[in-house]
Every structure is written in structure tokens, then in C-alpha cells.
Design a protein around this motif. Structure first.
Motif, PDB file in Angstrom:
ATOM      1  N   VAL B  42       2.646 -33.136 -71.556  1.00 17.20           N
ATOM      2  CA  VAL B  42       1.449 -32.423 -71.103  1.00 17.20           C
ATOM      3  C   VAL B  42       1.374 -32.430 -69.587  1.00 17.20           C
ATOM      4  CG1 VAL B  42       0.119 -32.899 -73.199  1.00 17.20           C
ATOM      5  CG2 VAL B  42       0.012 -34.492 -71.260  1.00 17.20           C
ATOM      6  N   PRO B  43       0.560 -31.533 -69.008  1.00 20.54           N
ATOM      7  CA  PRO B  43       0.405 -31.536 -67.550  1.00 20.54           C
ATOM      8  C   PRO B  43      -0.548 -32.645 -67.104  1.00 20.54           C
ATOM      9  CG  PRO B  43      -0.811 -29.701 -68.526  1.00 20.54           C
ATOM     10  CD  PRO B  43      -0.171 -30.428 -69.651  1.00 20.54           C
ATOM     11  N   GLY B  67       4.296 -41.667 -67.031  1.00 26.73           N
ATOM     12  CA  GLY B  67       3.856 -40.815 -65.939  1.00 26.73           C
ATOM     13  C   GLY B  67       2.392 -40.972 -65.606  1.00 26.73           C
ATOM     14  N   GLY B  68       2.030 -40.438 -64.459  1.00 28.58           N
ATOM     15  CA  GLY B  68       0.632 -40.424 -64.052  1.00 28.58           C
ATOM     16  C   GLY B  68       0.083 -41.740 -63.562  1.00 28.58           C
ATOM     17  N   ASP B  75      -2.364 -38.114 -60.416  1.00 29.68           N
ATOM     18  CA  ASP B  75      -2.100 -39.259 -61.300  1.00 29.68           C
ATOM     19  C   ASP B  75      -3.377 -39.686 -62.006  1.00 29.68           C
ATOM     20  OD1 ASP B  75       0.093 -39.889 -58.800  1.00 29.68           O
ATOM     21  OD2 ASP B  75       0.795 -39.989 -60.875  1.00 29.68           O
ATOM     22  N   LEU B  76      -3.448 -39.390 -63.300  1.00 33.40           N
ATOM     23  CA  LEU B  76      -4.710 -39.529 -64.035  1.00 33.40           C
ATOM     24  C   LEU B  76      -4.633 -40.471 -65.227  1.00 33.40           C
ATOM     25  CD1 LEU B  76      -5.289 -35.692 -64.096  1.00 33.40           C
ATOM     26  CD2 LEU B  76      -6.630 -37.307 -62.741  1.00 33.40           C
ATOM     27  N   THR B  77      -3.483 -41.097 -65.437  1.00 33.53           N
ATOM     28  CA  THR B  77      -3.301 -41.858 -66.680  1.00 33.53           C
ATOM     29  C   THR B  77      -4.320 -42.971 -66.842  1.00 33.53           C
ATOM     30  OG1 THR B  77      -0.961 -41.322 -66.820  1.00 33.53           O
ATOM     31  CG2 THR B  77      -1.702 -43.297 -67.980  1.00 33.53           C
ATOM     32  N   CYS B 147       1.729 -48.036 -71.100  1.00 28.97           N
ATOM     33  CA  CYS B 147       1.701 -47.034 -70.028  1.00 28.97           C
ATOM     34  C   CYS B 147       2.795 -47.375 -69.036  1.00 28.97           C
ATOM     35  CB  CYS B 147       0.339 -47.011 -69.346  1.00 28.97           C
ATOM     36  SG  CYS B 147      -0.956 -46.447 -70.462  1.00 28.97           S
ATOM     37  N   LEU B 148       3.777 -46.502 -68.951  1.00 22.86           N
ATOM     38  CA  LEU B 148       4.950 -46.750 -68.126  1.00 22.86           C
ATOM     39  C   LEU B 148       5.073 -45.714 -67.021  1.00 22.86           C
ATOM     40  CD1 LEU B 148       5.664 -48.616 -70.477  1.00 22.86           C
ATOM     41  CD2 LEU B 148       7.875 -47.533 -70.620  1.00 22.86           C
TER      42      LEU B 148
END
Lengths: 423, 423
Positions: B42-43, B67-68, B75-77, B147-148
């Protein structure tokens, strides 16, 4: 205009085969104004495929599906599409004929499983006349669903030749999108960041920064309803990018460094020969991957052993004994040696320690001398490249090719580079 | 034990950077009994990330997110994970310290954006002590979310060193999974299919068939609650596979043909030199990508021009004039020439037309002569390889290397190959 891509296949979710087609499609579609919002990879599972299809069609104007069109029991796409859309499966006579013709030609016995490939959802429109290539699309109200084979060459062919034209006709882009990718090499990441900060104030443009080691790629996207305005914003941003990164931009979009160098050589009617040690043939291979390279590439030697350096290039045994194979004198001798041997305009040489073994405290793994020989002079630089064996080889090959590029393009005899170290 | 992978990044959905990490993770997890059911890319979109996270956590015991985690506004993760799980964001002191230390070391000014990286969902457990590497996991009831970072090297490191051990501890596999990949080269697809039909009657085993041109990969998966039974079924199936495909299996799992050949040479204390024309350095490069190849690879030459063939290898000008560069006499002369020059046990040569230009009706693009020289004899075969320039080069290089493999392993002087043609 937003869409989604659904890639089907056990081999994908098991990681046996990388999913390259979905990302290639996204890449081709983006500059045309078609934004892929979700790329989903699922196994050969009917329920999961149906659910994913329904969700995507519920929210996006178009969906591209890849895989699952073959004759095995794992191939479920036709069934899933039909069930997800509440359509019957119908035998398409034309497909049946093609299958029979293909079996006959390949000398294979008729296989009932293969006939499954002829049962498509009602309303499917075939994408190709090719005998052995599956693929179709369906209109679902105002939406479109494309079903393509998973085989990369077939997928890419159908995407380019059929899917994109159909999309452009069915969903003419609402905004003008101008996009370009700039490929950068040789600058330190910190330097790139500093220069990028000057770009971020430009209105209406979106920049992307992508390390694709050893290169850095910078993307520029401009979107505007007005073509004139989009062009104007794009031109301004591009001019700024070139003024900031200049000599370090080696190409744009799909340009490969080795092809850029090849074009420069060919324009001048000049020729190149290379002498490689730790890059082991990588430079020659990259050059000769490009069609037409025989116009400017005369020969390469991979003098992997010291004996080969002596015998082929005339590097004196005493020089290697005294300075080591990874040294300035040897790099110079190799570059000049290959240029003289091949009687070319240019010679490139690489001698170094790619690792993981072979390094010493004085010359650690990553230590690489690159030599450049032309009529004007023969020079060499020492580098300390980061990363594992492959990355050191990649950096070495790219630096050598880029050195030649900067000489041809700008006349710079000894260009400055990231990772250059004082001898 | 099923899970999902969520890869976040505009660069991925725009196809700027291929999503390799997700598929690599799936590949590592599958033989351990962890089946990835969905891989979604996803974006950098908060709503889409949250929704995808919620859906995955709703249906799978574990989710891996990549990512993110960086410092930019894209960067929203951390935010998405916190919001999706209804958790507050908390500053993790340790991360803050690491960021400050890294900035100081890199000589960069303090950047408030970077401090965002220290705000993690409450309950996050850091995955690493590495200064500049992000990554954490969370327990959500009985489920796990990892979360990597998206950077391939960092993702792979954390997956192998931290994620997999945590998974094995938290979700011990319920079944014994035995898995192996067999890498095949040289057989026609029709022949492979015929032989495969004999395998499909084995109970308890799942076979996968993956063309990865020019190779074919065959996967064998056996699952059983009992270890003894799983081993027994696996052994039986493997024995059958080897009896059916024998000499055409060049390796297993991550084996590379060039490394297999290298090991065979090294075991015998023997050495190889290669003379390439249309493969342009590809064979040498593949060999030297393998660490330690200097033990068995003495040198390579890329005699791209006819003059280079004459000057380096002593191929007589009259021979080229009479038969053409792409001919049996020239292939023989090149193979014997490089073996004598380098004084190695083996010489390989390739001379052909990779295309797209250069073909004639008599010698179309794809026509390639490959020569093999050893103490016993010097022989050559003609091939007609399919596909574009790169595929012809790949087939040529693989055939040459595999020829040497089959000589070393089985003593076959002139092995039979797919695409061999009568001269």
C-alpha cells in the motif's frame, strides 16, 4: 484515476518466484495518471481470490489480475471472476481452437484440463490473437477488470499493447501528469539530502528519493489539470534539479549507465576495452548486455590471477611483488595495457578486494583501484566501497563506467566520487 | 500457522522500487510452517494502512509490516499501528538516545522530524540494539505484529535474527514441514511434464513447478504431524525425483549453478578459463560473483571483436573468413586456445548471435556454438536458443557452465541439451 492489482499464485506467496509483474505494471501506469493504490498477492485459493476481487471492484474503477489462467487444478481465476461477478462460465470457441492447435503443434496428447482455459466468464473480451497466450477483460458496469497471464513476458506484452490503450480510451486521464526519474551516481547521501532541501520549496511538484545502490534515483512528479501549467512547473523543477545535481545525473527514466556510455562512445566513433580483476567480467557483461555494443566495445579481459595480469597485460611481476595487485601502479599498468593491446581510444581497469576474504588492515575488503587510460593520460583513483562482495563489485563497475561517462561528457580527467579515498 | 505481510511505501506502489522483502520473508517462513496468505503493498496513506492492519489482525495470528518507520512526513507506520490498535504513542527514551547519537556521529544537525521515530505505540518491544536500525513488535492479545524497516538488508537481518525466533517461540509449528527446491536445466518443458506426471501419484506431497528461465525449479513440500512420517514421505519423494530427473538437477534450494561448478572444481583442485564472445563477460561475472572463485577460476577473455579472437586466442583470420565467427571450428579454437593460454584443466568458449540484430536465415539470432576443452578432447555443440538478447546470453552461459558440471560430475563429454541443434 485509481486502480488495484491482484496477483494470484502459490509460488508468489510462498516466495518461490518474486512478484515482478505487479510492480512493473504500477510503474508503467503511474506516469500515465493511473495510480495503483493496492497491490495484493494471494495464493491459489478460490475464496480469497473472490473476496479480494469483490473488495477491489467495490472501491476502484479498474482492477488488473495476474495469474491463475493456466490449465492446472490450481488455476482458478476464471472461476473466481465468474463467481465474484455472478456470471456464468462459457466456452469460448476461439480459445478452444487455439488450444487444440497448440497441442497439435507441440506434439502433446489432448489434455482435458487444458480445455478449462477455454471457459471464460460470460462477456469476456479476449486480449490477444496469440495462439498460446491467455488474457481477457470484462466491463463491469463502468468498471474494468483485466485478467492477464502471470508469465512476465506475456503480462508485460499485454499490458503495454492492450491494457494501457484500453485504459486510456475508457478512462481518459483527468489531470496532466508529467513524470521523470533522474538517475544519480557519485554523490554522498548527505550531499544529496542537502541539495534536495533546496528543491522541496517548489510548489506543485512531488519528489521521491530512492536508493537503488549503488545508484540513487530521484523522481519528479507534476500533476495539473492544465497541460501548459503542468509543463511549466515541470520545466522549472527539472532545470533546478539539473542545476543542483549536474554532472552526477547519468541518465533519466529507463537509461542504463552502460547504454549512456555506449551512446557517447558511438557518437564519437570511439572504442573501449576493459581489464577487470575483482569485478570479474561484470563491466564487460553490463556493456555487452546492450544491443549494438560491438560498435564501441572491442574486448575485455578478466585477469583474475596475477599470472594473467602479467601474461595478458604485461604487468611486470616485480611490480605486483612490490606493490601488490591492488595498487596504483598495477591499476595504471592494466588500464594502459588493455588500451594499447586493443588499440582502443579508452581503457578501464579495476583491481581490488571485493571480499569477504582477502582484506588486510592496510587494504580492507572494499579497497579498489580503478584506472582510466585515454590518449591524454592514464590516471587511477583508490576507493573504499561499502557493503558485501556484490555491492563492492557493483560500485566498482559503476564507478569505472561513470568515470568514462564524465570524461566523454565533460572532459573531466579525474572526476570526484563518493567513496574515493586518499591513497 | 497463517500470517500476512503488509509492505508500505509510495515507491513500492508506484513501482519505483520492487517489493523484494515481502517475498523473501514469505520464502523464509514457508519451510518453517508459517504460511503467508496475503502480501499487500500500500502507499503512505494513513487510512489505507490502518484499514489493512485491522483486516489482517482480524484474521491472522501474525502480521509483518515493512516500511514507514523513517523520519519523513510520509512515514506513518507508528501512527497507523497506534490508531488501528487504539494505543497511545509514547516516546521510547532508548530510541531517542540512539537517534541523537547517530546524528552526532554523522555530523548532522538535530532534526525534529527524526524524533518522530522515537514515538512508538505503547507496548512496543524493540527488535534491535543497532543504533540506526528501527524495528519493533507488539503483542495484541494472542497475536503478534512486527514492524520492520523497508530497507532490504535491515529487513532481512531482523527477520532472520529476531522475527523468526520470536515466531518459533510464540507459535511453535503444529506440523512438521519438509521442503526442498530442485533446480533443473537442460530438459525440454514437455519432457519435464511427462516425468512430473509420474510424481503426482505420491500421497502427502505437494509439488510446484516454476519456470525461472533458463532454469526450471521444482518444489517438494511434505507436511505431517509426525516427524518420522514426514521424513519418510519426503525421502521417498526425493528419491523418485532424482530417479526421474537425475543428471538434469544441478542444485537444490539456494544453490547457484556457478557455485556448484566451483565446488566441483575446487574439490578436484582443477582450474577453468573462459573465452566469451556473445555472452560478453557474463560467464566470468557469474563465476566471480561467488566468493573464493579465485581457487578455481584463472582468467576470462571477452573476445568481442574478431581481431580480439585472433590476437588473444590465436584463432586464424582465414578460419573466421571461411566459416564465420559463429562456427564449430572457431568455437573449438577458442575453447582450446583459452585452455592452452591459461594452462588450465578446462576451457569453455561461447560464440554466437545474441540478437536482436546480426542474424541471417542460415544463422538466425539465438544461434550459439559452445566449446568445451579438457585434457581428453575439445568438442563443440551448436544451439538455437529462444528469446531476446538477454535470454540468449543467459541460456548460453548456463549451458556452458552446466556442460562443465556434467563432465565433472558424470564424465559426460558431450551432454545432451534442450535447444541443441544439428550443425
Amino acid at each position: 484515476m485509481r486502480g488495484a492489482i491482484l496477483a494470484i499464485g502459490n509460488e508468489l506467496v510462498e516466495g518461490r518466484v518474486p512478484n515482478t509483474t505487479s510492480f512493473l505494471a504500477a510503474r508503467r501506469l503511474f506516469p500515465l495518471g493511473y495510480e495503483i493504490r493496492e497491490i495484493l498477492t494471494v495464493p491459489d485459493d478460490l475464496a480469497l481470490i473472490k473476496e479480494s476481487l469483490r473488495r477491489f471492484l467495490g472501491r476502484y474503477p479498474f482492477v488488473i489480475v495476474s495469474g491463475g489462467l493456466g490449465p492446472t487444478t490450481d488455476d482458478l481465476t476464471n472461476e473466481a471472476v465468474a463467481e465474484a461477478l455472478g456470471l456464468p462460465l462459457e466456452v469460448k470457441e476461439e480459445v478452444l481452437k487455439r488450444i487444440e492447435a497448440w497441442e497439435k503443434e507441440a506434439g502433446l496428447p489432448p489434455n482435458p484440463l487444458r480445455r478449462k482455459m477455454a471457459k471464460l466468464p460470460a462477456g469476456a473480451v479476449l486480449l490477444t490473437n496469440e495462439k498460446a497466450m491467455a488474457g481477457y477483460y470484462l466491463k463491469v458496469g463502468e468498471k474494468l477488470i483485466f485478467c492477464l497471464p502471470g508469465v512476465p513476458q506475456e503480462f508485460e506484452y499485454l499490458l503495454k499493447e492492450r491494457v494501457i490503450p484500453i485504459l486510456l480510451e475508457h478512462f481518459p486521464p483527468e489531470e496532466v501528469v508529467r513524470f521523470k526519474l533522474y538517475k544519480i551516481f557519485g554523490l554522498r547521501e548527505a550531499d544529496i539530502n542537502l541539495r534536495l532541501m533546496e528543491l522541496e520549496e517548489l510548489p506543485g511538484v512531488v519528489l521521491g528519493y530512492y536508493p537503488v545502490l549503488p545508484e540513487i534515483h530521484l523522481s519528479l512528479t507534476v500533476k495539473h489539470p492544465s497541460k501548459e501549467k503542468a509543463e511549466e512547473l515541470f520545466r522549472q523543477a527539472e532545470a533546478k534539479i539539473y542545476s543542483l545535481f549536474g554532472e552526477y545525473i547519468f541518465g533519466e527514466n529507463d537509461d542504463l549507465l552502460e547504454a549512456v556510455v555506449g551512446r557517447l562512445l558511438e557518437e564519437r566513433g570511439e572504442m573501449l576495452a576493459v581489464a577487470e580483476s575483482c569485478t570479474g567480467g561484470l563491466i564487460s557483461s553490463r556493456i555487452t548486455r546492450v544491443p549494438g555494443s560491438s560498435a564501441y566495445f572491442e574486448r575485455g579481459v578478466v585477469t583474475y590471477s596475477n599470472r594473467a595480469k602479467q601474461e595478458i597485460l604485461g604487468v611486470p611481476e616485480e611490480m605486483i611483488a612490490k606493490h601488490g595487485a591492488v595498487s596504483e601502479p598495477v591499476a595504471l599498468a592494466m588500464a594502459e595495457g588493455i588500451r594499447n593491446l586493443a588499440r582502443t581510444n579508452y581503457g578501464l581497469s579495476v583491481t581490488g578486494i571485493a571480499g569477504p576474504t582477502g582484506g588486510t588492515p592496510e587494504k580492507p575488503a572494499g579497497t579498489v583501484w580503478i584506472g582510466f587510460s585515454c590518449r591524454e593520460a592514464t590516471v587511477a583513483q583508490c576507493f573504499l566501497f561499502p557493503g558485501d562482495r556484490h555491492l563492492v563489485q557493483d560500485f566498482s563497475a559503476t564507478t569505472a563506467l561513470d568515470w568514462l561517462r564524465r570524461y566523454l561528457r565533460y572532459g573531466t580527467l579525474v572526476p570526484r566520487y563518493q567513496f574515493a579515498r586518499r591513497s
